[in-house]
Design a protein around this motif. Structure first.
Motif, mmCIF file in Angstrom:
data_model
loop_
_atom_site.group_PDB
_atom_site.id
_atom_site.type_symbol
_atom_site.label_atom_id
_atom_site.label_comp_id
_atom_site.label_asym_id
_atom_site.label_seq_id
_atom_site.Cartn_x
_atom_site.Cartn_y
_atom_site.Cartn_z
ATOM 1 N N ILE A 16 -15.132 -2.678 13.349
ATOM 2 C CA ILE A 16 -14.924 -4.102 13.057
ATOM 3 C C ILE A 16 -14.789 -4.316 11.554
ATOM 4 N N LYS A 17 -15.613 -3.654 10.761
ATOM 5 C CA LYS A 17 -15.518 -3.789 9.300
ATOM 6 C C LYS A 17 -14.141 -3.359 8.805
ATOM 7 N N LYS A 18 -13.631 -2.232 9.306
ATOM 8 C CA LYS A 18 -12.316 -1.743 8.882
ATOM 9 C C LYS A 18 -11.200 -2.694 9.317
ATOM 10 N N GLN A 19 -11.318 -3.216 10.530
ATOM 11 C CA GLN A 19 -10.303 -4.158 11.016
ATOM 12 C C GLN A 19 -10.280 -5.415 10.163
ATOM 13 N N GLN A 20 -11.454 -5.944 9.851
ATOM 14 C CA GLN A 20 -11.539 -7.136 9.001
ATOM 15 C C GLN A 20 -10.936 -6.857 7.633
ATOM 16 N N GLN A 21 -11.245 -5.700 7.044
ATOM 17 C CA GLN A 21 -10.711 -5.345 5.738
ATOM 18 C C GLN A 21 -9.185 -5.230 5.783
ATOM 19 N N ASP A 22 -8.668 -4.687 6.876
ATOM 20 C CA ASP A 22 -7.226 -4.533 7.016
ATOM 21 C C ASP A 22 -6.535 -5.896 7.023
ATOM 22 N N VAL A 23 -7.054 -6.829 7.827
ATOM 23 C CA VAL A 23 -6.452 -8.169 7.921
ATOM 24 C C VAL A 23 -6.569 -8.899 6.582
ATOM 25 N N LEU A 24 -7.772 -8.950 6.025
ATOM 26 C CA LEU A 24 -7.992 -9.676 4.767
ATOM 27 C C LEU A 24 -7.213 -9.041 3.616
ATOM 28 N N GLY A 25 -7.169 -7.716 3.587
ATOM 29 C CA GLY A 25 -6.416 -7.009 2.541
ATOM 30 C C GLY A 25 -4.939 -7.339 2.594
ATOM 31 N N PHE A 26 -4.372 -7.371 3.803
ATOM 32 C CA PHE A 26 -2.962 -7.713 3.956
ATOM 33 C C PHE A 26 -2.692 -9.113 3.422
ATOM 34 N N LEU A 27 -3.542 -10.057 3.794
ATOM 35 C CA LEU A 27 -3.355 -11.438 3.353
ATOM 36 C C LEU A 27 -3.456 -11.551 1.830
ATOM 37 N N GLN A 28 -4.426 -10.857 1.241
ATOM 38 C CA GLN A 28 -4.601 -10.900 -0.214
ATOM 39 C C GLN A 28 -3.418 -10.285 -0.939
ATOM 40 N N VAL A 29 -3.005 -9.095 -0.519
ATOM 41 C CA VAL A 29 -1.897 -8.392 -1.174
ATOM 42 C C VAL A 29 -0.611 -9.206 -1.103
ATOM 43 N N ASN A 30 -0.408 -9.886 0.015
ATOM 44 C CA ASN A 30 0.807 -10.670 0.196
ATOM 45 C C ASN A 30 0.675 -12.118 -0.270
ATOM 46 N N LYS A 31 -0.453 -12.404 -0.935
ATOM 47 C CA LYS A 31 -0.698 -13.729 -1.511
ATOM 48 C C LYS A 31 -0.530 -14.849 -0.481
ATOM 49 N N ILE A 32 -1.074 -14.607 0.709
ATOM 50 C CA ILE A 32 -1.044 -15.594 1.779
ATOM 51 C C ILE A 32 -2.358 -16.364 1.718
ATOM 52 N N GLU A 33 -2.247 -17.678 1.652
ATOM 53 C CA GLU A 33 -3.446 -18.519 1.595
ATOM 54 C C GLU A 33 -4.215 -18.380 2.904
ATOM 55 N N PHE A 34 -5.525 -18.125 2.798
ATOM 56 C CA PHE A 34 -6.334 -17.986 4.002
ATOM 57 C C PHE A 34 -7.757 -18.441 3.741
ATOM 58 N N GLU A 35 -8.440 -18.709 4.833
ATOM 59 C CA GLU A 35 -9.840 -19.094 4.788
ATOM 60 C C GLU A 35 -10.622 -18.064 5.592
ATOM 61 N N GLU A 36 -11.640 -17.507 4.974
ATOM 62 C CA GLU A 36 -12.526 -16.543 5.629
ATOM 63 C C GLU A 36 -13.660 -17.341 6.271
ATOM 64 N N CYS A 37 -13.795 -17.256 7.581
ATOM 65 C CA CYS A 37 -14.817 -18.007 8.308
ATOM 66 C C CYS A 37 -15.841 -17.015 8.851
ATOM 67 N N ASP A 38 -16.983 -16.961 8.215
ATOM 68 C CA ASP A 38 -18.013 -15.984 8.563
ATOM 69 C C ASP A 38 -18.875 -16.513 9.709
ATOM 70 N N ILE A 39 -18.885 -15.794 10.824
ATOM 71 C CA ILE A 39 -19.659 -16.233 11.987
ATOM 72 C C ILE A 39 -21.136 -15.862 11.869
ATOM 73 N N VAL A 40 -21.487 -15.052 10.873
ATOM 74 C CA VAL A 40 -22.888 -14.659 10.681
ATOM 75 C C VAL A 40 -23.668 -15.754 9.969
ATOM 76 N N VAL A 41 -23.053 -16.381 9.000
ATOM 77 C CA VAL A 41 -23.761 -17.383 8.197
ATOM 78 C C VAL A 41 -23.558 -18.816 8.681
ATOM 79 N N SER A 42 -22.655 -18.988 9.662
ATOM 80 C CA SER A 42 -22.381 -20.347 10.138
ATOM 81 C C SER A 42 -22.310 -20.378 11.661
ATOM 82 N N ASP A 43 -23.274 -21.061 12.254
ATOM 83 C CA ASP A 43 -23.241 -21.243 13.709
ATOM 84 C C ASP A 43 -22.019 -22.047 14.127
ATOM 85 N N GLU A 44 -21.576 -22.962 13.257
ATOM 86 C CA GLU A 44 -20.387 -23.755 13.552
ATOM 87 C C GLU A 44 -19.153 -22.854 13.673
#
Length: 112
Positions: A16-44
């Motif tokens: 799961i960590k590698k998959q998350q890094q792959d998705v987030l890394g792609f978005l960052q490298v391609n300068k795609i605006e995104f919001e990271e929504c952490d399910i650990v720190v937010s019950d919402e």
């Protein structure tokens, strides 16, 4: 629309960590605006992800695992869907975005 990626910041699963890094890394490298929504720190965030991932995209346990990808409120898919789109040079289309001019994806769309 902003791409929203639901992640778990303290997952015990290396996959799961590698998959998350792959998705987030792609978005960052391609300068795609995104919001990271952490399910650990937010019950919402956790509740939203669980309620909005279609049942046919959930594992047999019934609980969807991160990363889960949305464009605004629209569910796009999980890591497998992202990976398939990446393999087919169709990630921008998968994300509901216009591919950058000159990219393989833009050229493929122009040929259609």
């Amino acid at each position: 629309m902003v791409i929203r990626v639901f992640i778990a910041s303290s997952s015990g699963s290396m996959a799961i960590k590698k998959q998350q890094q792959d998705v987030l890394g792609f978005l960052q490298v391609n300068k795609i605006e995104f919001e990271e929504c952490d399910i650990v720190v937010s019950d919402e965030n956790k509740r939203y992800m669980r309620e909005h991932v279609p049942r046919d995209h959930c594992p047999t346990s019934g609980v969807p695992l991160p990363p889960q990808i949305f464009n605004g409120e629209s569910y796009l898919g999980d890591y497998e869907s992202f990976f398939d789109a990446k393999e087919n040079n169709a990630v921008f289309t998968f994300l509901g975005l216009t591919p950058p001019p000159g990219s393989k994806e833009a050229e493929a769309l122009a040929r259609q």
